[in-house]
Design a protein around this motif. Structure first.
Motif, PDB file in Angstrom:
ATOM      1  N   UNK A 174       0.833  -1.207   0.000  1.00  0.00           N
ATOM      2  CA  UNK A 174       0.000   0.000   0.000  1.00  0.00           C
ATOM      3  C   UNK A 174       0.859   1.245   0.000  1.00  0.00           C
ATOM      4  N   UNK A 175       1.922   1.218   0.824  1.00  0.00           N
ATOM      5  CA  UNK A 175       2.828   2.372   0.895  1.00  0.00           C
ATOM      6  C   UNK A 175       3.537   2.565  -0.440  1.00  0.00           C
ATOM      7  N   UNK A 176       3.895   1.447  -1.089  1.00  0.00           N
ATOM      8  CA  UNK A 176       4.554   1.536  -2.395  1.00  0.00           C
ATOM      9  C   UNK A 176       3.613   2.192  -3.408  1.00  0.00           C
ATOM     10  N   UNK A 177       2.348   1.721  -3.425  1.00  0.00           N
ATOM     11  CA  UNK A 177       1.371   2.306  -4.350  1.00  0.00           C
ATOM     12  C   UNK A 177       1.159   3.788  -4.055  1.00  0.00           C
ATOM     13  N   UNK A 178       1.125   4.135  -2.765  1.00  0.00           N
ATOM     14  CA  UNK A 178       0.993   5.553  -2.384  1.00  0.00           C
ATOM     15  C   UNK A 178       2.164   6.360  -2.939  1.00  0.00           C
ATOM     16  N   UNK A 179       3.376   5.771  -2.817  1.00  0.00           N
ATOM     17  CA  UNK A 179       4.574   6.483  -3.270  1.00  0.00           C
ATOM     18  C   UNK A 179       4.541   6.709  -4.778  1.00  0.00           C
ATOM     19  N   UNK A 180       4.206   5.663  -5.523  1.00  0.00           N
ATOM     20  CA  UNK A 180       4.130   5.818  -6.985  1.00  0.00           C
ATOM     21  C   UNK A 180       2.999   6.778  -7.334  1.00  0.00           C
ATOM     22  N   UNK A 181       1.890   6.633  -6.584  1.00  0.00           N
ATOM     23  CA  UNK A 181       0.704   7.431  -6.848  1.00  0.00           C
ATOM     24  C   UNK A 181       0.885   8.921  -6.595  1.00  0.00           C
TER      25      UNK A 181
END
Lengths: 288, 356
Positions: free
Chosen positions: B9-16
């Motif tokens: 989730x944190x990775x997706x937030x970062x890319x997002x």
């Protein structure tokens, strides 16, 4: 006699899907349901160069677009010969000079006019199958010395359905060593037809017998509806043509014109991109 | 770089933070790739999404150009334009293989599809090794490995509680470097061994392709046509089916031409003006679909068009099973050669005789 060589998948580049705007400059009746329509760019130029046998998509917003063989190319126009058979062609028949349409192309490959040099040519066409074939006839007559004897065997349902009557009965017979053989399937009293009545395939065989034609050093070019294609293909092979010396131009429903949308896929080829022109030897290797 | 599964989730937030990132989720009643919303959890394991990621490159409908008619004058304006960058996170090897096949269709053979290319150039694909093949999966039989996705920019290797991120392209290198910066210590999780998994189904695809090249399997197509509804579900869910229609949206004197997914299962697909239809009967359309998947595409592009994702098997309302069909073809008693195959053989014999 060198082998007939067809190129496949040769149309390339360009903006594939978005047409250019073209203006209709001339609309003429060919028959009761066939019209000749000439288009050029709004600046009065040739939309694009085509080789005999290639295709173009003609687009008429809001109705749709259809693929046609380009019947002829003038110095500053492309010519389409269009039969009224469906929704879009019905609307295309309502076009008047000055109207604007979209045109994109050229698509597909072309007749083997180079590798056929030096040969006798036998053109076999039925009905609205004549316009694509005529593009090669026109080329051959413009380069008359490059080819041997030319025979044109053409049939239509009735006398009224014959397209290019001027060429058939006046222009072509005057060309050197050019022989035009026309039949109609149905004749009635007073329809203006006094010539041969009969189907194309048996007529083609008759013509070969009467004229003493040979198949060696000859190439045959065939285009017509499904039953004419089937029967005349058989007849040409029975007459002794090698399948590699018979070329035909195929038709299928097309949307994209650039070998992507999938509609005209037959075996490993797309008719719009790899065709529409194939030899019978090539077609025999493609699953039906 | 090792990222804990809890940190997806944190990775997706970062890319997002800089671009749209699509992750496995549920939207419009089906699992598919959906735009990630900040703070939402992201899970990459479990069953594959029902809808493949192909719509991110090749949308179900897509405008191609607008037209306008004004006092008899026609004007056209293309809709082709550069696309905003986006990332697809959690693509399985089967679906990644399908992207490579769509690339062949849209980007090769003379014409480049600029609409597809714009999205393809904008996309970063982050694949994940598959540890959850379903009972209907058979990607290995179609040449796909569960632990590899060569077309992806980054491959996430499942190592138990964490994923190891392996960049595979320049785009992937840049992405992984950016993630490391964004995640900090979160990019340094403990890793177990790479999890290994295999498909249960293993249809004899190579044998089937070889036999489809020579023999006539009309009896197979007719028997499938007896129960296939030609509803097109298989083609719409298929990650590699790419056939499209071009149609229009009309508002008085202006409108747009768009393309939309189409299906070779439909009668109208090949119906020509004048009512000639080369594939009017169901069996011929069934034949086209399977021949295209299992043989024609290979004739044209050198590889088959099925990646073994199993979607068409899972969701066919009539029970048409491509894996079973592959096996039926591969193991059937000898059929008659097709006319085309006889011609090819005769041609080859002639050539050989000429050599001798």
């Amino acid at each position: 006699m060198s082998e007939l060589v067809l190129q496949h998948g040769c149309a390339k580049g360009g903006e594939p899907y978005v047409p250019q705007v073209c203006r209709v400059i001339d609309v003429r009746d060919q028959t009761h349901d066939v019209k000749t329509i000439r288009v050029q760019t709004p600046e009065g130029g040739l939309p694009f160069e085509r080789k005999p046998g290639q295709l173009a998509m003609v687009s008429l917003p809001p109705y749709g677009e259809c693929m046609f063989a380009i019947a002829s190319q003038g110095p500053d126009y492309l010519e389409f010969v269009i039969k009224r058979v469906g929704f879009v062609t019905e609307r295309l028949h309502e076009l008047r000079p000055g109207d604007e349409v979209g045109v994109r192309g050229p698509y597909g490959n072309w007749f083997p006019f180079d590798s056929a040099r030096g040969r006798n040519l036998v053109f076999v066409a039925g009905g609205i199958g004549m316009p694509p074939v005529r593009s090669f006839i026109e080329y051959a007559l413009e380069h008359r010395a490059d080819y041997g004897r030319i025979d044109i065997v053409y049939s239509a349902s009735t006398y009224d359905d014959l397209v290019y009557k001027d060429d058939l009965f006046q222009n072509w017979p005057k060309e050197p060593d050019t022989h035009v053989h026309v039949s109609v399937y149905h004749a009635t009293d007073g329809d203006g037809w006094s010539g041969k009545v009969g189907y194309t395939a048996p007529y083609l065989k008759e013509v070969f017998a009467e004229e003493g034609l040979a198949t060696d050093n000859a190439a045959a070019v065939l285009c017509g509806g499904p039953s004419l294609y089937r029967t005349c293909r058989e007849a040409l092979l029975e007459l002794g043509f090698d399948p590699a010396d018979v070329v035909t131009t195929l038709e299928a429903r097309m949307k994209c014109g650039v070998g992507k949308c999938g509609r005209c896929n037959v075996g490993g080829v797309f008719i719009c991109l790899d065709g529409p022109v194939f030899t019978e030897a090539e077609l025999a290797r493609i699953p039906r | 770089m090792i990222i804990s599964k809890d940190n997806m989730g944190a990775l997706a937030d970062a890319i997002g933070a800089t671009q749209t990132v699509y992750v496995p989720g549920t939207e419009r009643a089906a699992t598919r790739f959906v735009a990630h919303k900040k703070g939402e959890p992201v899970v990459l394991g479990g069953a594959n999404v029902r809808m493949p990621p192909k719509d991110l490159l090749f949308p179900a409908t897509e405008k191609m150009y607008r037209w306008k008619k004004h006092e008899g004058q026609l004007s056209l304006e293309t809709e082709a334009a550069a696309h905003e960058p986006f990332t697809v996170l959690g693509v399985r090897p089967c679906d990644m293989a399908s992207v490579a096949k769509l690339d062949l269709v849209f980007l090769t053979k003379g014409f480049v599809d600029e609409f597809y290319q714009a999205r393809r150039d904008a996309a970063t694909f982050v694949a994940v090794t598959c540890v959850d093949p379903d009972g209907d999966c058979f990607c290995e039989a179609m040449g796909v490995r569960l632990d590899a996705a060569p077309a992806a920019d980054v491959l996430l290797v499942d190592r138990g509680g964490a994923y190891e991120a392996k960049p595979q392209t320049e785009k992937g290198e840049a992405a992984v470097a950016a993630w490391a910066e964004a995640l900090g210590a979160g990019a340094d999780a403990a890793a177990g061994d790479a999890v290994e998994a295999h498909c249960t189904l293993n249809p004899a695809a190579a044998k089937a392709e070889e036999r489809l090249r020579a023999e006539d399997f009309d009896n197979v197509w007719h028997s499938v046509a007896d129960y296939c509804l030609t509803c097109g579900t298989c083609t719409f869910e298929c990650p590699t089916c790419y056939c499209f229609d071009i149609s229009q949206d009309v508002r008085a004197d202006e409108g747009a031409r768009f393309r939309c997914w189409d299906s070779c299962m439909f009668t109208q697909y090949t119906l020509m003006a004048g009512n000639h239809n080369p594939r009017a009967d169901r069996a011929s359309r069934v034949r086209q679909r399977f021949m295209h998947k299992l043989r024609y595409f290979a004739d044209r592009y050198g590889e088959g068009l099925c990646v073994g994702c199993g979607r068409c098997i899972r969701d066919c309302p009539a029970g048409v099973d491509i894996a079973a069909i592959i096996d039926a073809v591969a193991t059937a008693p000898e059929h008659e050669l097709t006319e085309a195959a006889r011609t090819v053989q005769a041609d080859e014999a002639k050539k050989e005789a000429a050599h001798v």
